[in-house]
Design a protein around this motif. Structure first.
Motif, PDB file in Angstrom:
ATOM      1  N   ASP A 297       0.858  -1.183   0.000  1.00 39.95           N
ATOM      2  CA  ASP A 297       0.000   0.000   0.000  1.00 39.95           C
ATOM      3  C   ASP A 297       0.896   1.236   0.000  1.00 39.95           C
ATOM      4  O   ASP A 297       1.548   1.543   0.987  1.00 39.95           O
ATOM      5  N   THR A 298       0.984   1.910  -1.133  1.00 38.05           N
ATOM      6  CA  THR A 298       1.823   3.120  -1.207  1.00 38.05           C
ATOM      7  C   THR A 298       0.920   4.331  -1.335  1.00 38.05           C
ATOM      8  O   THR A 298      -0.301   4.199  -1.453  1.00 38.05           O
ATOM      9  N   SER A 299       1.527   5.517  -1.353  1.00 38.70           N
ATOM     10  CA  SER A 299       0.736   6.747  -1.472  1.00 38.70           C
ATOM     11  C   SER A 299       0.061   6.835  -2.831  1.00 38.70           C
ATOM     12  O   SER A 299      -0.944   7.523  -2.991  1.00 38.70           O
ATOM     13  N   THR A 300       0.624   6.123  -3.818  1.00 39.42           N
ATOM     14  CA  THR A 300       0.073   6.236  -5.174  1.00 39.42           C
ATOM     15  C   THR A 300      -0.766   5.030  -5.602  1.00 39.42           C
ATOM     16  O   THR A 300      -1.416   5.077  -6.635  1.00 39.42           O
ATOM     17  N   THR A 301      -0.753   3.966  -4.822  1.00 37.96           N
ATOM     18  CA  THR A 301      -1.537   2.783  -5.221  1.00 37.96           C
ATOM     19  C   THR A 301      -2.501   2.375  -4.115  1.00 37.96           C
ATOM     20  O   THR A 301      -2.268   2.649  -2.944  1.00 37.96           O
TER      21      THR A 301
ATOM     22  N   LYS B 193      19.479  -0.295   5.743  1.00 37.85           N
ATOM     23  CA  LYS B 193      19.701   0.893   4.909  1.00 37.85           C
ATOM     24  C   LYS B 193      19.608   0.577   3.430  1.00 37.85           C
ATOM     25  O   LYS B 193      20.104  -0.457   2.978  1.00 37.85           O
ATOM     26  N   GLY B 194      19.029   1.497   2.681  1.00 37.95           N
ATOM     27  CA  GLY B 194      18.954   1.388   1.235  1.00 37.95           C
ATOM     28  C   GLY B 194      20.111   2.156   0.603  1.00 37.95           C
ATOM     29  O   GLY B 194      20.723   2.995   1.265  1.00 37.95           O
ATOM     30  N   VAL B 195      20.399   1.894  -0.659  1.00 36.54           N
ATOM     31  CA  VAL B 195      21.525   2.540  -1.336  1.00 36.54           C
ATOM     32  C   VAL B 195      21.291   4.055  -1.440  1.00 36.54           C
ATOM     33  O   VAL B 195      22.231   4.827  -1.573  1.00 36.54           O
ATOM     34  N   ASP B 196      20.040   4.484  -1.338  1.00 33.67           N
ATOM     35  CA  ASP B 196      19.728   5.922  -1.397  1.00 33.67           C
ATOM     36  C   ASP B 196      19.824   6.586  -0.033  1.00 33.67           C
ATOM     37  O   ASP B 196      19.511   7.761   0.110  1.00 33.67           O
ATOM     38  N   GLY B 197      20.239   5.823   1.002  1.00 34.35           N
ATOM     39  CA  GLY B 197      20.369   6.389   2.338  1.00 34.35           C
ATOM     40  C   GLY B 197      19.130   6.213   3.203  1.00 34.35           C
ATOM     41  O   GLY B 197      19.160   6.504   4.402  1.00 34.35           O
ATOM     42  N   TYR B 198      18.049   5.735   2.611  1.00 28.56           N
ATOM     43  CA  TYR B 198      16.814   5.506   3.370  1.00 28.56           C
ATOM     44  C   TYR B 198      17.091   4.481   4.470  1.00 28.56           C
ATOM     45  O   TYR B 198      17.731   3.467   4.224  1.00 28.56           O
ATOM     46  N   THR B 199      16.655   4.766   5.682  1.00 28.05           N
ATOM     47  CA  THR B 199      16.996   3.936   6.837  1.00 28.05           C
ATOM     48  C   THR B 199      15.753   3.547   7.614  1.00 28.05           C
ATOM     49  O   THR B 199      14.875   4.371   7.848  1.00 28.05           O
TER      50      THR B 199
ATOM     51  N   PHE C 266       1.159   0.082   6.310  1.00 28.56           N
ATOM     52  CA  PHE C 266       1.618   0.897   5.187  1.00 28.56           C
ATOM     53  C   PHE C 266       3.060   0.501   4.895  1.00 28.56           C
ATOM     54  O   PHE C 266       3.723  -0.098   5.730  1.00 28.56           O
ATOM     55  N   SER C 267       3.528   0.853   3.694  1.00 24.51           N
ATOM     56  CA  SER C 267       4.841   0.330   3.307  1.00 24.51           C
ATOM     57  C   SER C 267       6.015   1.279   3.529  1.00 24.51           C
ATOM     58  O   SER C 267       7.058   1.103   2.933  1.00 24.51           O
ATOM     59  N   GLN C 268       5.863   2.264   4.420  1.00 25.00           N
ATOM     60  CA  GLN C 268       6.994   3.179   4.680  1.00 25.00           C
ATOM     61  C   GLN C 268       8.258   2.436   5.087  1.00 25.00           C
ATOM     62  O   GLN C 268       9.349   2.860   4.772  1.00 25.00           O
ATOM     63  N   ARG C 269       8.100   1.383   5.872  1.00 25.68           N
ATOM     64  CA  ARG C 269       9.291   0.692   6.378  1.00 25.68           C
ATOM     65  C   ARG C 269       9.762  -0.434   5.446  1.00 25.68           C
ATOM     66  O   ARG C 269      10.683  -1.159   5.780  1.00 25.68           O
ATOM     67  N   TRP C 270       9.133  -0.557   4.310  1.00 22.70           N
ATOM     68  CA  TRP C 270       9.573  -1.581   3.354  1.00 22.70           C
ATOM     69  C   TRP C 270      10.761  -1.007   2.590  1.00 22.70           C
ATOM     70  O   TRP C 270      10.625  -0.565   1.446  1.00 22.70           O
ATOM     71  N   CYS C 271      11.913  -1.042   3.223  1.00 18.36           N
ATOM     72  CA  CYS C 271      13.111  -0.411   2.650  1.00 18.36           C
ATOM     73  C   CYS C 271      13.493  -1.045   1.311  1.00 18.36           C
ATOM     74  O   CYS C 271      13.731  -2.246   1.223  1.00 18.36           O
ATOM     75  N   LYS C 272      13.513  -0.214   0.282  1.00 18.98           N
ATOM     76  CA  LYS C 272      13.909  -0.682  -1.048  1.00 18.98           C
ATOM     77  C   LYS C 272      15.435  -0.640  -1.153  1.00 18.98           C
ATOM     78  O   LYS C 272      16.098   0.012  -0.357  1.00 18.98           O
ATOM     79  N   PHE C 273      15.982  -1.282  -2.155  1.00 19.46           N
ATOM     80  CA  PHE C 273      17.432  -1.248  -2.474  1.00 19.46           C
ATOM     81  C   PHE C 273      18.314  -1.505  -1.256  1.00 19.46           C
ATOM     82  O   PHE C 273      19.311  -0.805  -1.038  1.00 19.46           O
ATOM     83  N   VAL C 274      17.970  -2.519  -0.443  1.00 15.82           N
ATOM     84  CA  VAL C 274      18.726  -2.786   0.798  1.00 15.82           C
ATOM     85  C   VAL C 274      20.191  -3.131   0.488  1.00 15.82           C
ATOM     86  O   VAL C 274      20.471  -3.992  -0.342  1.00 15.82           O
TER      87      VAL C 274
HETATM   88  N1  LIG Z   1      15.162   2.856  -0.084  1.00 18.30           N
HETATM   89  C1  LIG Z   1      13.961   3.435   0.053  1.00 18.30           C
HETATM   90  N2  LIG Z   1      12.940   2.695   0.517  1.00 18.30           N
HETATM   91  C2  LIG Z   1      11.726   3.247   0.685  1.00 18.30           C
HETATM   92  C3  LIG Z   1      11.489   4.612   0.408  1.00 18.30           C
HETATM   93  C4  LIG Z   1      12.593   5.374  -0.095  1.00 18.30           C
HETATM   94  O1  LIG Z   1      12.502   6.583  -0.374  1.00 18.30           O
HETATM   95  N3  LIG Z   1      13.803   4.746  -0.258  1.00 18.30           N
HETATM   96  N4  LIG Z   1      10.237   5.164   0.609  1.00 18.30           N
HETATM   97  C5  LIG Z   1       9.323   4.440   1.510  1.00 18.30           C
HETATM   98  C6  LIG Z   1       7.944   4.899   1.426  1.00 18.30           C
HETATM   99  S1  LIG Z   1       7.578   6.358   2.217  1.00 18.30           S
HETATM  100  C7  LIG Z   1       6.959   4.158   0.804  1.00 18.30           C
HETATM  101  S2  LIG Z   1       5.340   4.615   0.857  1.00 18.30           S
HETATM  102  C8  LIG Z   1       7.293   2.899   0.110  1.00 18.30           C
HETATM  103  C9  LIG Z   1       6.786   2.897  -1.322  1.00 18.30           C
HETATM  104  O2  LIG Z   1       7.388   3.961  -1.984  1.00 18.30           O
HETATM  105  P1  LIG Z   1       7.210   4.140  -3.555  1.00 18.30           P
HETATM  106  O3  LIG Z   1       5.757   4.295  -3.785  1.00 18.30           O
HETATM  107  O4  LIG Z   1       7.984   5.382  -3.843  1.00 18.30           O
HETATM  108  O5  LIG Z   1       7.800   2.921  -4.187  1.00 18.30           O
HETATM  109  O6  LIG Z   1       8.688   2.638   0.093  1.00 18.30           O
HETATM  110  C10 LIG Z   1       9.355   2.928   1.275  1.00 18.30           C
HETATM  111  N5  LIG Z   1      10.716   2.470   1.147  1.00 18.30           N
END
Ligand SMILES: Nc1nc2c(c(=O)[nH]1)N[C@H]1C(S)=C(S)[C@@H](COP(=O)(O)O)O[C@H]1N2
Ligand SMILES: [Mo]
Length: 170
Positions: free
Chosen positions: A69-73, A105-111, A156-164
């Motif tokens: 569940d993201t802000s756009t879907t 942590k993601g490669v973009d610094g997201y933690t 919600f998927s805020q904590r679903w860290c992408k690019f780990v």
């Molecule tokens: N690495 C990384 N993971 C992240 C984020 C991000 O900016 N960087 N944003 C988070 C947030 S706020 C949401 S809602 C979800 C989905 O983000 P998307 O819709 O931009 O894919 O990914 C989460 N994981």
């Protein structure tokens, strides 16, 4: 302050900024390398262990569903493939004993921080590498991988860290 002191101060500041910029670049390189080579760096104090894709697959993959569940879907259920986060930490030989949190942590610094209880729950926290049967693509190919943290019990998927790229136990 006389002119010489001002010059020396400015000179020192330039050197300090330069050193930090260089250190940061080295750090980015290391994470960028891990990201591009589908590696994850695991840390516990001064100890660093790198796991590659083969190491992670060898843990034993599982399929699980989670609601994205993201802000756009709107909320949608997907089937992910990956391994429980706890097993990734064990595979690296790190201990969760007497630790308090796991920082991802993601490669973009997201933690993202998870409590030890959340990590011990093998039905909750996963390191995923495929969704609906397709490998998660890296950032530069428009994906959320090659690894993404999935926290199934998060609404919600805020904590679903992408690019780990890094997992640290503290
Ligand atoms: N690495 C990384 N993971 C992240 C984020 C991000 O900016 N960087 N944003 C988070 C947030 S706020 C949401 S809602 C979800 C989905 O983000 P998307 O819709 O931009 O894919 O990914 C989460 N994981
Ligand atoms: Mo978000």
């Amino acid at each position: 302050m006389d002119k010489n002191k001002i010059k020396i101060t400015i000179g020192l500041l330039i050197v300090i900024v330069g050193v930090f910029a260089f250190m940061n670049r080295e750090l980015m390189k290391e994470k960028g390398y891990a990201h591009e080579n589908a590696q994850v760096i695991l840390k516990e104090g001064d100890l660093e262990v790198v796991l590659n894709h083969e190491n992670i697959i060898n843990i034993g993959q599982v399929h699980f569903t989670a609601i994205l569940d993201t802000s756009t879907t709107d909320p949608e259920e997907h089937t992910y493939t990956g391994v429980p986060l706890k097993k990734v930490i064990e595979e690296a030989g790190l201990s969760l004993d007497k630790k308090e949190i796991v920082i991802i942590k993601g490669v973009d610094g997201y933690t993202v921080a998870l409590s030890i209880e959340e990590v011990l729950d093998e039905e909750n926290a996963f390191l995923a590498y495929a969704v609906d049967g397709k490998a998660l693509k890296p950032k530069n190919r428009g994906g959320s991988g090659p690894y993404q943290l999935i926290v199934r019990k998060d609404q919600f998927s805020q904590r679903w860290c992408k690019f780990v790229v890094e997992i640290e136990v503290k």
